[in-house]
Scaffold this motif. Structure first.
Motif, PDB file in Angstrom:
ATOM      1  N   GLN A   1       0.834  -1.191   0.000  1.00 20.05           N
ATOM      2  CA  GLN A   1       0.000   0.000   0.000  1.00 20.05           C
ATOM      3  C   GLN A   1       0.881   1.258   0.000  1.00 20.05           C
ATOM      4  OE1 GLN A   1      -3.491  -1.277   0.805  1.00 20.05           O
ATOM      5  NE2 GLN A   1      -3.749   0.286  -0.782  1.00 20.05           N
TER       6      GLN A   1
ATOM      7  N   GLU B   1       2.460   1.663  -3.315  1.00 22.73           N
ATOM      8  CA  GLU B   1       1.463   2.124  -4.285  1.00 22.73           C
ATOM      9  C   GLU B   1       1.239   3.633  -4.141  1.00 22.73           C
ATOM     10  OE1 GLU B   1       0.047   0.384  -6.587  1.00 22.73           O
ATOM     11  OE2 GLU B   1      -1.559   1.718  -7.247  1.00 22.73           O
ATOM     12  N   GLU B   2       1.231   4.096  -2.861  1.00 18.52           N
ATOM     13  CA  GLU B   2       1.017   5.520  -2.660  1.00 18.52           C
ATOM     14  C   GLU B   2       2.204   6.341  -3.163  1.00 18.52           C
ATOM     15  OE1 GLU B   2       0.041   5.871   1.484  1.00 18.52           O
ATOM     16  OE2 GLU B   2      -1.770   4.658   1.095  1.00 18.52           O
TER      17      GLU B   2
ATOM     18  N   GLU C   1       4.300   5.441  -5.539  1.00 21.96           N
ATOM     19  CA  GLU C   1       4.477   5.324  -6.982  1.00 21.96           C
ATOM     20  C   GLU C   1       3.245   4.619  -7.537  1.00 21.96           C
ATOM     21  OE1 GLU C   1       8.105   3.327  -8.112  1.00 21.96           O
ATOM     22  OE2 GLU C   1       7.319   3.027 -10.139  1.00 21.96           O
ATOM     23  N   PRO C   2       2.161   5.372  -7.748  1.00 28.15           N
ATOM     24  CA  PRO C   2       0.914   4.728  -8.176  1.00 28.15           C
ATOM     25  C   PRO C   2       1.122   3.968  -9.480  1.00 28.15           C
ATOM     26  CG  PRO C   2       0.545   7.030  -7.585  1.00 28.15           C
ATOM     27  CD  PRO C   2       2.021   6.826  -7.616  1.00 28.15           C
ATOM     28  N   GLY C   3       0.503   2.819  -9.559  1.00 29.28           N
ATOM     29  CA  GLY C   3       0.562   2.054 -10.786  1.00 29.28           C
ATOM     30  C   GLY C   3       1.790   1.202 -10.948  1.00 29.28           C
ATOM     31  N   ASN C   4       2.640   1.123  -9.916  1.00 25.42           N
ATOM     32  CA  ASN C   4       3.770   0.201  -9.975  1.00 25.42           C
ATOM     33  C   ASN C   4       3.235  -1.219 -10.073  1.00 25.42           C
ATOM     34  OD1 ASN C   4       5.626  -1.758  -9.025  1.00 25.42           O
ATOM     35  ND2 ASN C   4       6.920  -0.100  -8.244  1.00 25.42           N
TER      36      ASN C   4
ATOM     37  N   SER D   1       3.523  -3.740  -6.951  1.00 21.62           N
ATOM     38  CA  SER D   1       2.625  -3.574  -5.804  1.00 21.62           C
ATOM     39  C   SER D   1       1.182  -3.792  -6.221  1.00 21.62           C
ATOM     40  CB  SER D   1       2.836  -2.212  -5.156  1.00 21.62           C
ATOM     41  OG  SER D   1       3.149  -1.250  -6.111  1.00 21.62           O
ATOM     42  N   SER D   2       0.818  -3.348  -7.453  1.00 15.07           N
ATOM     43  CA  SER D   2      -0.555  -3.582  -7.908  1.00 15.07           C
ATOM     44  C   SER D   2      -0.864  -5.075  -7.898  1.00 15.07           C
ATOM     45  CB  SER D   2      -0.746  -3.066  -9.321  1.00 15.07           C
ATOM     46  OG  SER D   2      -0.359  -1.722  -9.398  1.00 15.07           O
TER      47      SER D   2
END
Lengths: 660, 380
Positions: free
Chosen positions: B215, B218-219, B221-224, B227-228
């Motif tokens: 989480q 993701e915060e 680096e959104p869309g990694n 982590s997704s």
């Protein structure tokens, strides 16, 4: 290079031991002074060679040289230095090397202090010592070599068994081995006497101090092992009648018998043959212990890695030495001169009684230890001979023996007056009974057996004090005179009194803890309280903590009495990082002679499982053994034991000087 | 070479020490009985001392003196043995020593030893082998030694952490990532690495801790994709299949079709579809491991397996209602399948079997709180 040099020294020690095994015996048979004189020189040489080997191995541990397989298997670069050093003997190979080091150390001591021994006796005894050394050196070099190398060397070791990462490892094995191996001297002297076909007066003088030294070390070693198991294993017990424990207890019992029979032999030249036999039996039991522990017959902390060839090898050593010694005994015993006679009621008689009970007790333990093993080997069925067997057999045997102990030192040699001794012990008996009554009174409903047991302990303590008081002339002389006479008493009298006193202290501890300790298992959440004995323990919760090579969860308990907190106990569950092995660290709070013992269990949704023991007077068990050991040391310092030496006489100082 | 020099010195020293007593022209040896006599004299002196200190009575002392005297007499009578001085035997023995000792030592040692192999203390090795870049373990060990003395060097931990992870030393990787995050701050790769270390340790389960790590990644680096992916997997493992499906689909949409993780994403999507289909029927639920196993099967096999398992469990619990673990598993199975009503029903039946305040009831209540079946108590 130091590693290989140590290895080379070890091989050369074997070569020296082999020479020492053969040449001095030829010398004694052919009356050749030079060959006999070689024995002490060889003994000292092999001591230094084995010392070098041991130092080399220790250096490898200290510097984390993982190119040595033994170091890699049992060490870790992050281990604290004390455990790197004690880790040298925290494994099979290293501990065998320590065993041999102590063996050659004793040989060197004989060579060093034996200037006053008849040359033939000394040569033969040292040769027998060398037979044992050779056998064990062969064993180490062929099956358990601590100097095996690894290429390429691993970068990190596998760490020592966490249970062994304790100060106990630094003390317990060396003391125990001093005891085990110390009896080898008695054995060697016995076999030397049998080879020679005569028992010299000096023989009698020599056996007792060596027995005393070995016995003292063994007592301390067993006690240390017991206390270690008590606090490390987290079971709260101090003796389990485990075969491994019995393996050390049997030589102790036999050694105690030997100690007393050697006394008779020294003073009265009686019981000579019996003493020879006991000396053989005692060391045989030491060897048997080594076999049981090392062969993989038993599984325990002590069993290290096991390998069938090792078992067979040690069994071979066992059969050759024990069988050989007994055969020699059977052949030669008849030709030995018998000693003096004595009346049944006399100090000698009391010591014979002691011997009878101790050897029977040894036999009982032997049967209880070996029977399950033999049965399993023959029929494959596993039975467990546990505490019930030993409590039913060993316990009753000990009661009359303990009751008889105070009589012994008070009886005169040769002819004693039992009635007079009884009179002298009136006071002791009276106090003991009072103690028993007090115990019954203060703990109404307390088992009567416990009261009696404590009375026996008090009887031993008072009896030992009575002995000293009587010798000082209590009731017959004024205080200043008594003080003077007390000071003039031989140290061995104090040694005897101390040892018997300590026995009493231990008995009281054993009885009290058996009868009055309480055990609770409960699940506690932080903030909750448990009550144990007169104390309340409040669980303060778990918190993580990191040590040099482990991480742990510590549970803290605030201990209070009558609402007032006066101490905290910290118990922990550890995980050693290298082996991923969990251990339990008990939290122990000593309050006077008693202890509060806390061990952490698993965590459950309801809280943490906690075991709490209240063990009244438990430390008496080990304090008693400390008294016994100190008694042994005091006795050992007795002037008379040193004098056994012809060199003490001025008239012969010159010749003795030349001879050595 | 040095080794053999020292070994030779050792050998010579030992040999000489054995030869000295043999070579020495033996002086007059004491007769055995002289020793005995001396002991007896000493015993006589001891009796005198005992009388002096009043330990024994005069009469006893006389007896004792007489006895020791008799022994003394006997000892002085039969002094038979006298040792011979230097003899041809000594000469023979000397040859034996000179030949046997060095020969046995060298031959024996060559049989078991590694002559000249140097000692390799750890400290020396780590300094001595810095250029050997091929040996990753040596590099790691060097870094470890460095970090042991400088535990606050965040860069060191940062470099070491992924190496640990690749070497499979996941526990060490976790420590290293945590230290790097603590010292250098949180970044997406560090958080994602920590998450991977945690998942590997828990045997593939996306634990709450791991989820938190992803989480955070993701915060940052959104869309990694990493982590997704694991966040989606976590949803699937919790039984929140609808959300998991969305998450996986979003990942697939954002990824190039030939991305290396795509085959896995597709496999998981299939598995989720199958689960959603099964969940529609009035059937049961196994736990995460079974679901993972079920993903390998065809959908018929899978629904059969799941149905059989949960039905079996339900039936077992009717016969054996005291089985706390069984009840917990049953409740959890329904929750994983996304059937809270069934889970609630099972919980109700389970609670009937455990008294108020018992450990069992407590565990069930805890589980219920965890799954949101009953309102959670406010933690202090």
């Amino acid at each position: 290079m130091i590693v290989e040099l140590g290895h080379y020294a070890l091989v050369m020690a074997l070569a020296v031991a082999l020479l020492q095994s053969v040449l001095p015996v030829i010398g004694s048979v052919r009356q050749d002074a030079g060959l006999m004189a070689m024995a002490p020189a060889a003994a000292v040489t092999s001591f230094f060679l084995v010392l070098l080997a041991f130092a080399a191995l220790t250096a490898s541990y200290v510097t984390s040289d993982f190119s040595v397989q033994n170091v890699w298997e049992n060490s870790h670069s992050l281990k604290p230095m004390i455990y790197k050093i004690s880790g040298v003997w925290g494994n099979h190979e290293g501990s065998m090397l320590l065993w041999i080091l102590i063996l050659v150390f004793f040989s060197a001591l004989v060579a060093f202090f034996g200037g006053n021994l008849p040359a033939a006796l000394k040569a033969n005894a040292l040769a027998v010592q060398a037979w044992i050394t050779s056998a064990f050196l062969l064993f180490v070099l062929l099956t358990s070599n601590p100097f095996q190398r690894l290429t390429p060397a691993p970068i990190e070791g596998r760490d020592l068994n966490p249970i062994l990462q304790d100060v106990g490892l630094a003390i317990h094995p060396p003391l125990l081995y001093l005891g085990y191996v110390g009896f080898s001297i008695c054995f060697s002297f016995a076999v030397a006497a049998l080879i020679d076909g005569r028992i010299d007066a000096a023989w009698a003088r020599w056996v007792r101090p060596w027995t005393l030294a070995a016995w003292t070390a063994l007592t301390a070693g067993i006690a240390m092992g017991s206390y270690w198991a008590y606090y490390e294993l987290g079971w709260g017990g101090w003796w389990f009648w485990d075969p491994v424990e019995n393996a050390s207890f049997m030589p102790w019992l036999a050694g105690t018998a030997l100690l007393h029979s050697a006394l008779v032999m020294e003073k009265r030249e009686a019981l000579k043959i019996w003493t020879v036999l006991l000396a053989i039996i005692t060391f045989s039991l030491s060897l048997l212990g080594t076999f049981l522990v090392r062969s993989g017959v038993l599984t325990s902390v002590h069993a290290f890695a096991t390998d069938p060839t090792r078992g067979v090898f040690i069994l071979g050593i066992l059969v050759i030495f024990i069988g050989g010694a007994f055969t020699l005994f059977a052949l030669r015993a008849q030709s030995l001169k018998h000693g003096g006679l004595f009346a049944p009621v006399s100090r000698e008689g009391a010591l014979v009684l002691n011997n009878l009970f101790l050897t029977t007790a040894t036999l009982t333990v032997l049967v209880g230890t070996l029977y399950p093993l033999v049965l399993e080997a023959l029929t494959g069925s596993k039975i467990s001979v546990g505490p019930p067997f030993f409590n039913l057999t060993f316990g009753p045997l000990m009661v009359p023996l303990l009751l008889a102990v105070p009589f012994g030192p008070l009886l005169a040699w040769k002819r004693g007056d039992l009635l007079a001794v009884c009179q002298r012990l009136y006071a002791a008996a009276g106090i003991s009974l009072l103690v028993a009554l007090a115990v019954v009174y203060f703990s109404t409903g307390a088992p009567v057996m416990a009261a009696l047991g404590i009375a026996i302990g008090a009887w031993l303590i008072c009896g030992s004090l009575t002995d000293l008081a009587y010798r000082a002339g209590a009731g017959r002389a004024g205080l200043p005179v008594m003080w003077q006479r007390l000071k003039g008493l031989p140290r061995s009298a104090f040694g005897t009194a101390l040892a018997h006193f300590g026995l009493g202290v231990s008995v009281i501890g054993i009885v009290a803890v058996t009868a009055f300790s309480t055990e609770q298992v409960m699940t506690l959440k932080p903030g909750e309280q448990a009550v144990s004995g007169p104390f309340a323990l409040e669980f303060e919760g778990l918190r993580p903590n990191t040590g040099p090579n482990y991480t742990e969860l510590q549970g803290r308990f605030a201990v209070s009495r009558d609402g007032a907190q006066f101490a905290t106990i910290t118990a922990a569950k550890r995980v050693y990082t290298a082996r991923r092995m969990p251990t339990t660290e008990a939290g122990i709070l000593t309050i006077g002679p008693s202890q509060l013992y806390v061990a952490l269990g698993d965590e459950t949704p309801d809280g943490t499982v906690v075991r709490i023991w209240w063990k009244p007077w438990v430390t008496f068990i080990w304090f008693g053994t400390v008294f016994m050991s100190v008694g042994g040391i005091v006795s050992l310092l007795d002037r008379r034991l040193r004098v056994g030496a012809p060199a003490a006489s001025k008239a012969r100082a010159a010749t003795a000087g030349q001879a050595t | 070479m040095m080794f053999w020099v020292l070994a030779a010195i050792l050998t010579v020293a030992a040999t000489i020490s054995l030869l000295v007593p043999l070579a020495r022209s033996a002086s007059r040896q004491d007769g055995t009985n002289e020793h005995d006599a001396e002991v007896y004299y000493d015993q006589l002196r001891e009796i005198d001392r005992d009388i002096e200190s009043g330990l024994i009575a005069q009469e006893e002392a006389e007896y004792a003196r007489a006895e020791v005297g008799r022994r003394l007499l006997k000892a002085s009578k039969t002094d038979s043995r006298q040792s011979r001085a230097r003899s041809p035997l000594s000469t023979a023995a000397r040859y034996v020593v000179i030949i046997f000792l060095p020969l046995m030592a060298v031959v024996g040692y060559l049989a078991v030893g590694k002559p000249g192999m140097p000692a390799q203390p750890l400290a020396g090795r780590i300094e001595a082998e810095p250029d050997d870049g091929n040996d990753i373990t040596t590099l790691v060990a060097q870094a470890e030694t460095h970090l042991a003395s400088n535990p606050e060097d965040g860069r060191g931990w940062d470099v070491l952490a992924p190496i640990y992870l690749n070497l499979g030393r996941v526990a060490d990787a976790e420590t290293a990532y945590r230290n790097a995050i603590r010292l250098l701050g949180s970044t997406a790769p560090r958080q994602a690495g920590l998450g991977r270390a945690l998942i590997t340790q828990s045997g593939g389960i996306v634990t709450a801790e791991a989820q938190a790590a992803f989480q955070a990644a993701e915060e940052l680096e959104p869309g990694n994709p990493l982590s997704s992916f694991f966040l989606a997997l976590g949803l699937a493992q919790e039984g929140r299949f609808a959300e998991a499906k969305l998450a996986f689909e979003r990942l697939a949409a954002n990824s190039p079709p030939d991305a290396p993780w795509m085959p896995q994403v597709r496999a998981h999507l299939q598995g989720i579809d199958a689960n959603l289909a099964v969940a529609g029927e009035a059937a049961p639920g196994p736990d995460e491991e079974d679901v993972a196993a079920a993903m390998e099967m065809s959908s018929e096999e899978r629904s059969e397996m799941i149905g059989g398992m949960v039905a079996g469990l339900d039936a077992r619990l009717r016969d054996n209602p005291d089985d706390l673990d069984g009840w917990l598993r049953l409740v959890r199975s329904y929750m994983v399948l996304g059937e809270p009503e069934k889970a609630g029903d099972a919980l109700g039946r389970a609670l009937e079997n455990f008294e108020d305040g018992s450990a069992g009831r407590l565990a069930l209540t805890r589980a219920a709180e965890q799954f949101g079946l009953i309102p959670q108590k406010v933690e202090q």
